[in-house]
Design a protein around this motif. Structure first.
Motif, PDB file in Angstrom:
ATOM      1  N   VAL A 199       9.875 -78.381 -56.796  1.00 25.28           N
ATOM      2  CA  VAL A 199       9.749 -79.761 -57.258  1.00 25.28           C
ATOM      3  C   VAL A 199      10.617 -79.980 -58.490  1.00 25.28           C
ATOM      4  CG1 VAL A 199       8.148 -81.496 -58.081  1.00 25.28           C
ATOM      5  CG2 VAL A 199       7.414 -79.879 -56.342  1.00 25.28           C
ATOM      6  N   SER A 200      11.498 -80.959 -58.414  1.00 25.38           N
ATOM      7  CA  SER A 200      12.311 -81.284 -59.579  1.00 25.38           C
ATOM      8  C   SER A 200      11.558 -82.282 -60.449  1.00 25.38           C
ATOM      9  CB  SER A 200      13.645 -81.874 -59.133  1.00 25.38           C
ATOM     10  OG  SER A 200      13.427 -83.060 -58.416  1.00 25.38           O
ATOM     11  N   VAL A 201      12.071 -82.463 -61.657  1.00 30.48           N
ATOM     12  CA  VAL A 201      11.420 -83.388 -62.588  1.00 30.48           C
ATOM     13  C   VAL A 201      11.364 -84.795 -61.999  1.00 30.48           C
ATOM     14  CG1 VAL A 201      11.588 -84.425 -64.881  1.00 30.48           C
ATOM     15  CG2 VAL A 201      12.165 -82.019 -64.547  1.00 30.48           C
ATOM     16  N   LEU A 202      12.465 -85.220 -61.410  1.00 30.23           N
ATOM     17  CA  LEU A 202      12.511 -86.561 -60.820  1.00 30.23           C
ATOM     18  C   LEU A 202      11.452 -86.702 -59.729  1.00 30.23           C
ATOM     19  CD1 LEU A 202      13.916 -89.315 -60.491  1.00 30.23           C
ATOM     20  CD2 LEU A 202      15.493 -88.234 -58.893  1.00 30.23           C
ATOM     21  N   MET A 203      11.314 -85.662 -58.903  1.00 25.70           N
ATOM     22  CA  MET A 203      10.341 -85.717 -57.818  1.00 25.70           C
ATOM     23  C   MET A 203       8.924 -85.811 -58.367  1.00 25.70           C
ATOM     24  SD  MET A 203      10.336 -85.768 -54.540  1.00 25.70           S
ATOM     25  CE  MET A 203       8.809 -86.387 -53.848  1.00 25.70           C
ATOM     26  N   ALA A 204       8.633 -85.072 -59.441  1.00 23.97           N
ATOM     27  CA  ALA A 204       7.290 -85.095 -60.021  1.00 23.97           C
ATOM     28  C   ALA A 204       6.952 -86.495 -60.531  1.00 23.97           C
ATOM     29  CB  ALA A 204       7.182 -84.067 -61.141  1.00 23.97           C
ATOM     30  N   MET A 255       5.812 -79.563 -64.239  1.00 26.38           N
ATOM     31  CA  MET A 255       6.888 -80.113 -63.413  1.00 26.38           C
ATOM     32  C   MET A 255       7.479 -81.355 -64.070  1.00 26.38           C
ATOM     33  SD  MET A 255       5.088 -80.210 -59.729  1.00 26.38           S
ATOM     34  CE  MET A 255       4.468 -78.774 -58.898  1.00 26.38           C
ATOM     35  N   MET A 256       6.598 -82.193 -64.630  1.00 26.58           N
ATOM     36  CA  MET A 256       7.061 -83.476 -65.159  1.00 26.58           C
ATOM     37  C   MET A 256       7.917 -83.304 -66.409  1.00 26.58           C
ATOM     38  SD  MET A 256       3.602 -85.643 -64.421  1.00 26.58           S
ATOM     39  CE  MET A 256       4.127 -87.294 -64.855  1.00 26.58           C
ATOM     40  N   ILE A 257       7.626 -82.249 -67.202  1.00 30.59           N
ATOM     41  CA  ILE A 257       8.458 -82.047 -68.385  1.00 30.59           C
ATOM     42  C   ILE A 257       9.583 -81.059 -68.108  1.00 30.59           C
ATOM     43  CG2 ILE A 257       6.689 -82.681 -70.073  1.00 30.59           C
ATOM     44  CD1 ILE A 257       6.292 -79.624 -70.492  1.00 30.59           C
ATOM     45  N   SER A 292      11.345 -73.331 -64.200  1.00 31.26           N
ATOM     46  CA  SER A 292      12.689 -73.370 -63.630  1.00 31.26           C
ATOM     47  C   SER A 292      12.925 -74.653 -62.833  1.00 31.26           C
ATOM     48  CB  SER A 292      12.875 -72.153 -62.715  1.00 31.26           C
ATOM     49  OG  SER A 292      11.881 -72.194 -61.718  1.00 31.26           O
ATOM     50  N   HIS A 293      12.213 -75.713 -63.219  1.00 25.76           N
ATOM     51  CA  HIS A 293      12.360 -76.940 -62.445  1.00 25.76           C
ATOM     52  C   HIS A 293      13.638 -77.690 -62.817  1.00 25.76           C
ATOM     53  CE1 HIS A 293       8.416 -76.316 -60.866  1.00 25.76           C
ATOM     54  NE2 HIS A 293       7.913 -76.217 -62.070  1.00 25.76           N
ATOM     55  N   ASP A 294      14.391 -78.074 -61.795  1.00 22.03           N
ATOM     56  CA  ASP A 294      15.615 -78.840 -62.033  1.00 22.03           C
ATOM     57  C   ASP A 294      15.269 -80.279 -62.423  1.00 22.03           C
ATOM     58  OD1 ASP A 294      17.112 -76.667 -61.331  1.00 22.03           O
ATOM     59  OD2 ASP A 294      17.212 -77.235 -59.213  1.00 22.03           O
ATOM     60  N   ILE A 295      16.249 -80.955 -62.994  1.00 15.19           N
ATOM     61  CA  ILE A 295      16.044 -82.355 -63.345  1.00 15.19           C
ATOM     62  C   ILE A 295      15.951 -83.194 -62.078  1.00 15.19           C
ATOM     63  CG2 ILE A 295      17.068 -84.370 -64.494  1.00 15.19           C
ATOM     64  CD1 ILE A 295      16.047 -82.282 -66.430  1.00 15.19           C
ATOM     65  N   SER A 296      16.847 -82.928 -61.149  1.00 20.19           N
ATOM     66  CA  SER A 296      16.844 -83.696 -59.919  1.00 20.19           C
ATOM     67  C   SER A 296      17.344 -82.791 -58.799  1.00 20.19           C
ATOM     68  CB  SER A 296      17.759 -84.914 -60.064  1.00 20.19           C
ATOM     69  OG  SER A 296      17.960 -85.491 -58.798  1.00 20.19           O
ATOM     70  N   ASP A 297      17.017 -83.101 -57.577  1.00 19.12           N
ATOM     71  CA  ASP A 297      17.530 -82.325 -56.452  1.00 19.12           C
ATOM     72  C   ASP A 297      17.643 -83.212 -55.218  1.00 19.12           C
ATOM     73  OD1 ASP A 297      14.921 -82.698 -55.820  1.00 19.12           O
ATOM     74  OD2 ASP A 297      14.472 -80.613 -55.352  1.00 19.12           O
ATOM     75  N   GLY A 298      18.175 -82.654 -54.140  1.00 17.74           N
ATOM     76  CA  GLY A 298      18.387 -83.426 -52.921  1.00 17.74           C
ATOM     77  C   GLY A 298      17.111 -84.050 -52.390  1.00 17.74           C
ATOM     78  N   THR A 299      16.016 -83.277 -52.449  1.00 16.65           N
ATOM     79  CA  THR A 299      14.744 -83.783 -51.937  1.00 16.65           C
ATOM     80  C   THR A 299      14.315 -85.041 -52.688  1.00 16.65           C
ATOM     81  OG1 THR A 299      14.172 -81.509 -51.475  1.00 16.65           O
ATOM     82  CG2 THR A 299      12.391 -83.101 -51.397  1.00 16.65           C
TER      83      THR A 299
END
Lengths: 433, 398
Positions: free
Chosen positions: A190-195, A354-356, A360-367
Motif C-alpha cells: 500500500v502506497s501513501v496515496l492509496m492509504a 501507511m498514511m504517513i 517501506s511504503h512508497d508515496i504513490s504506485d501504479g495500483t
C-alpha cells in the motif's frame, strides 16, 4: 403506524419483537409513575435509577456482553466463553430514546401521560427505529396525535426519500468498493496515496450511507405527516472539530449533551472537572458506536481534540482562512476514522503508518493511480455532494425549471433502481452500531 | 403602491407553483413506475432459469409459520423479488454502462480488456488456506511413495494476457504464486509442470476465450506438449485435426461482468488424424450417471448457453477413460474444468484414467487408487480454482 413498525421490525429478526414490546410497555409505565417526578423522595430517585439501569442492562447484555467477557479474559487471563447473540435492530437508538424520555419525565419537562399507543407509535416509528435520528419523544408524540397528512407533505417526503436513496446507492455503495479494494491489498503493497484514498473512501461511504439513510427516514416519516429532526448538516465542510460535531450525527451529540454532559456539570465547573466530563462523554460516545476498545479510543481521541481546540487551538484557527480550516478538520476526522474502521489497534497503527509513509511504503504506485483514475469521477461527486451546493442548486432549479429538475430526478432514480437490481441486497452499514 | 406589492409577491408565488409542478411530476412518475413494475411482476410468468446468468432463479416462497419465525421467509421473499424483477438484464446492462462511463473497468471482479477480452481477476489465497493445502498434499504424497506425482497449475488469462489489461490494473501475478507453491511441493516429491512460459509465448494466439474463464483447446494443447515431455509421453505420436464445433459461444464472464458482450467465441474439438490409434477405441464411463459412451463430447450442449460443457458434458464426480494401449499406465487426475478439454490429449497414452473432481467426489480416494491400480497422479487446475477451492484439501484429509 404501530402495525407497520412491528412488521418492519419483525422483518430482520422476528423474535426480538417481543423484547421491543416489553420494553415499550415498561418505559411508558415507568414514565407515568407519579412517584418518578417526586424530586424530594427517595422512591422517585430509586425508580429513576432502576429504570435507567434496566434499559442499560438490556443494551449491555446484547451489545456489550461479549466485549466485557473478552476484556475480562484479557485482563485476568481467565477463559470465559461469551454467547454471541445477534444485536436487536436499532437497540442503541431505541434505548437512548427511552432513557431520554424517562429523564425528561423525572425532571418534569414533559407530561408523560400522553396515551400509551401514541407513545408506542412514536418510539417504535419504523422509519427511525433502526438508525435514528434519536428524536426527543416530546417532539414526536404531539405530531403522532395529529399527523399532518397532506399531499404536499407526501410529495416532499418522497423527494427527500429519493435523494437519500441516491446518496446511499449511487455514492455510498460505490465508494465502498474503493475502500474494500484498499482493505483487500496486502499491507506491504500500500502506497501513501492509496492509504489516503482508502480512508477518504471510508469517510465518504460512512457519511453518504448514514446521511442517506437519515434522509430516507425523514422522508418516510414526512409522508406519514411527521417531521423528524435533522441528523447531518454537511459535516465535511466543518471549519473545526467542534463545528464538525455540531454537524455530524446531531441527534446523538445532543443526547450526550443533555443527558450526560450537563448532568455531570457541563462546563460550569473547574477546569479539571470539565476535562473529566468531556472525556467521560466522549469515551461513552465511542462505546455507543461499538463494543470494542478501538471505538473507545476513537471517542477519547475526539474528547482530547475538542479540549485542545477549546483551550488552545480555536484562537489560532480563527485567524486561518476557511479552506485551511476545513482541511485541518478533515485531517483530524480522517485520522479518527482510522480508529473507527479498524478491528484492532494493530490494524489502526498499520493504517496510520501507511498514511504517513512509515516503513517501506512508497508515496504513490501504479495500483493507487489505477484506483484514482477509475474512481475519479465518483470522488468528485462525493466531494461535491459533501458541500451544500448541490442541494442549493437543486432547490433553485425546482423553483425555476421544475420540469427539468423533475426529469433529472426521475432519470437518476431509474439509475438508482439499476444499481439496486445489480447489487440486489446490501445492508446499511450503520445498523450494527 | 398596490402595483408594487403585487410585483413583489408574484415571483414567490410562481416559485411555489413551480415547486408544486416539480413535486407532482415526481409523485406521478413514481406511482406510474411502481404500478408498471408491479403489473409486469404479476403478469409475467416467473422465470425458472436465467440463461444469461447460468443459474436457477428464486421462485415465490411458501408461506410457513416456521420460516417466518426464523426470518427465512423474508430472505426468500427478497431474493424472489430481486430475481424476478421485470427487465432484470436490462437494468444490469444500464448499471454496467453507468459504471463504465464513470471510469470503472473492473466490474464484478472482471476486467474489461483490449481486443474484446474479459478477464477474471486473480485469486489471492490467504496463508491459512495455502498452508492447509501444502500440509494435506504432503501427507498424500507420503502415503504413496512408489507413485509419480505431477502438478500442473495453469495461469489464467489475467496473467498470460496481461498486456491487454487496463493500465496499472492491480491484477496480481499468478505465475509468482504458482512457482512459489510448485517449488514448495517439489521438495516433498511433486514434479511441477510449469506452463506459464509456453502459454506466454503464444499470447498473441487464441489460447483463452474472450468471454469465458476457460482456455481454448489450442491453449490446452500447447500446455499438453510441455506436460507430455515431463510425464514421459511422446507428444508427436499423434497429430490432430482441429474442428470448430460452434462459433456462437458467449461465456460466463460476459454475464459476470454485466456487459453481456456481443462478442462470440469459437470452440474447437481436436480429433486424432489416425483412427487406428488406441484412443479411437476408448470407452468413457460416467460413474455418477452409470453411463458409458465412446466419445469425450456431448453435442447437446452446443445448442445451450453453457457450451464449454461440450467436453464431457461438464464436471462429474468420477469419470473413467479406458483405452486398449500397449503400455499399462494408469493415471488419476484431480482436476477442475480446465482439464475437460485437456484430457482427450492424455487419453492416447493411458490404459485407464480416473478423472476425479473433488468438488463433487464424496467417495474414498484411497480405495479408488487401490482398486483401480493407479500408479501416476496429475493435479490439473487453473490458478483461480486451485487457490480458492477448499474441496481438494478436504478430499485429501479423508
Amino acid at each position: 403506524m404501530i402495525a407497520a413498525s412491528l412488521v418492519f421490525y419483525a422483518w430482520g429478526n422476528p423474535v426480538y419483537v417481543i423484547l421491543l414490546i416489553l420494553s415499550v410497555i415498561f418505559n411508558y409505565y415507568i414514565g407515568c409513575d407519579p412517584d418518578l417526578t417526586d424530586r424530594g423522595s427517595l422512591t422517585g430517585k430509586r425508580i429513576f435509577v432502576c429504570a435507567v439501569i434496566v434499559n442499560l442492562l438490556i443494551l449491555g447484555f446484547f451489545k456489550y456482553y461479549g466485549f466485557l467477557v473478552s476484556t475480562v479474559n484479557a485482563l485476568f487471563k481467565t477463559n470465559f466463553t461469551a454467547i454471541s447473540l445477534p444485536l436487536p435492530l436499532g437497540l442503541s437508538f431505541f434505548t437512548f430514546k427511552a432513557i431520554a424520555w424517562i429523564a425528561d419525565a423525572r425532571s418534569g419537562k414533559i407530561n408523560p401521560r400522553c396515551g400509551f399507543l401514541f407513545f408506542a407509535a412514536s418510539i417504535m416509528m419504523f422509519p427511525t427505529i433502526s438508525m435514528g435520528p434519536i428524536d426527543r419523544m416530546q417532539d414526536i408524540v404531539p405530531q403522532m396525535r395529529r399527523p399532518a397528512f397532506s399531499l404536499s407533505n407526501i410529495e416532499e417526503g418522497l423527494v427527500l426519500f429519493l435523494v437519500g436513496l441516491m446518496k446511499k446507492v449511487l455514492l455510498a455503495d460505490n465508494i465502498a468498493e474503493l475502500y474494500n479494494s484498499f482493505r483487500a491489498l496486502p499491507a506491504g503493497q500500500v502506497s501513501v496515496l492509496m492509504a489516503w484514498l482508502g480512508m477518504a473512501a471510508f469517510a465518504f461511504q460512512l457519511y453518504f450511507d448514514f446521511s442517506g439513510y437519515s434522509d430516507m427516514a425523514k422522508g418516510i416519516a414526512l409522508m406519514f405527516g411527521i417531521r423528524a429532526g435533522d441528523n447531518f448538516d454537511h459535516p465535511y465542510t466543518a471549519v473545526s472539530v467542534t463545528d464538525f460535531w455540531r454537524k455530524w450525527h446531531i441527534s446523538l451529540s445532543r443526547w450526550f449533551r443533555d443527558y450526560v454532559y450537563i448532568p455531570l456539570g457541563g462546563n460550569r465547573v473547574t477546569v479539571g472537572r470539565h476535562v473529566r466530563n468531556i472525556l467521560v462523554v466522549w469515551a461513552l460516545t465511542g462505546l455507543w458506536h461499538g463494543a470494542a476498545w478501538t471505538y473507545v479510543a476513537w471517542g477519547v481521541y475526539y474528547g482530547l481534540v475538542l479540549l485542545l481546540e477549546k483551550y488552545f487551538l480555536i484562537k489560532i484557527l480563527e485567524k486561518l482562512p476557511k479552506p485551511l480550516r476545513i482541511l485541518y478538520t478533515m485531517f483530524i476526522v480522517l485520522i479518527g476514522w482510522v480508529f473507527f474502521s479498524s478491528k484492532s489497534f494493530a490494524e489502526a497503527s498499520t493504517t496510520l503508518l501507511m498514511m504517513i509513509g512509515g516503513g517501506s511504503h512508497d508515496i504513490s504506485d501504479g495500483t493507487a493511480l489505477y484506483y484514482l483514475r477509475t474512481n475519479l469521477l465518483l470522488l468528485v461527486f462525493c466531494v461535491l455532494g459533501s458541500t451544500s451546493w448541490p442541494y442549493r442548486f437543486y432547490m433553485w432549479t425546482q423553483k425555476r425549471y421544475p420540469v427539468i429538475a423533475a426529469c433529472c430526478t426521475v432519470l437518476l432514480t431509474l439509475l438508482t433502481v439499476a444499481f439496486m437490481v445489480y447489487s440486489t441486497y446490501q445492508p446499511f452499514m450503520y445498523a450494527a452500531f | 403602491m398596490k402595483e408594487n406589492m403585487k410585483r413583489r409577491t408574484d415571483p414567490v408565488q410562481t416559485e411555489q407553483k413551480k415547486v408544486r409542478i416539480f413535486r407532482h411530476i415526481i409523485l406521478g412518475s413514481v406511482i406510474l413506475f411502481t404500478a408498471l413494475m408491479l403489473f409486469l411482476f404479476i403478469r409475467l410468468p416467473d422465470g425458472k432459469f436465467s440463461e444469461t446468468e447460468n443459474r436457477p432463479l428464486a421462485g415465490a416462497p411458501a408461506f410457513e409459520s416456521d420460516d417466518i419465525r426464523t426470518g427465512r421467509f423474508m430472505k426468500s421473499a427478497e431474493s424472489w423479488a430481486a430475481d424476478q424483477f421485470p427487465g432484470r438484464t436490462g437494468w444490469i446492462r444500464l448499471r454496467t454502462m453507468a459504471a463504465r462511463i464513470s471510469g470503472q473497468n473492473r466490474i464484478g471482479g472482471v476486467y474489461i480488456c483490449d481486443d474484446g477480452y474479459l478477464m477474471e481477476e486473480a485469486v489471492q489465497p490467504d496463508e491459512e488456506f495455502v498452508s492447509r493445502l501444502v500440509q494435506n498434499l504432503t501427507a498424500f504424497r507420503a502415503n504413496h511413495q512408489d507413485m509419480n506425482f505431477y502438478m500442473m497449475i495453469v495461469p489464467t488469462a489475467v496473467t498470460v494476457l496481461r498486456d491487454k489489461l487496463p493500465e496499472n490494473a492491480p491484477a496480481g501475478d499468478q505465475n509468482a504464486l504458482i512457482r512459489e507453491f510448485a517449488s514448495t511441493m517439489q521438495l516433498v516429491g511433486y514434479t511441477p509442470i510449469d506452463v506459464g512460459d509456453v502459454l506466454a509465448a503464444k499470447e498473441n494466439e487464441y489460447i483463452y476465450y474472450r468471454t469465458d474463464h476457460h482456455w481454448t483447446t489450442y491453449g490446452a494443447y500447447n500446455a499438453f506438449r510441455t506436460a507430455a515431455r515431463i510425464m514421459g509421453l511422446d507428444p508427436d505420436a499423434v497429430t490432430y485435426d482441429a474442428r470448430p464445433v460452434t462459433a456462437d459461444f458467449n461465456g460466463t464472464l460476459s454475464a459476470k461482468s454485466g456487459t453481456f458482450a456481443d462478442e462470440k467465441d469459437i470452440i474447437s474439438v481436436w480429433f486424432p488424424l489416425d483412427d487406428t490409434l488406441p484412443a479411437a477405441n476408448y470407452v468413457v464411463e460416467y460413474v455418477d450417471q452409470q453411463r458409458k459412451t465412446t466419445t469425450f463430447y456431448d453435442e447437446t450442449y452446443l445448442t445451450q448457453k453453457d457450451k464449454y460443457s461440450v467436453f464431457f458434458g461438464g464436471n462429474h464426480a468420477l469419470v473413467r477413460i479406458k483405452a486398449p494401449t500397449a503400455e499399462d499406465r494408469r493415471l488419476l487426475v484431480l482436476k477442475d474444468s480446465y482439464a475437460n478439454c485437456f484430457l482427450p490429449f492424455l487419453a492416447q497414452y493411458y490404459r485407464q484414467i480416473d478423472v476425479v473432481d473433488p468438488r463433487y467426489f464424496t467417495d474414498d480416494l484411497e480405495t479408488l487408487i487401490a482398486t483401480d491400480g493407479i500408479d501416476e497422479v496429475l493435479f490439473l487446475y487453473n490458478a483461480n480454482t486451485f487457490f480458492s477451492d477448499s474441496s481438494l484439501a478436504g478430499l485429501l484429509t479423508q
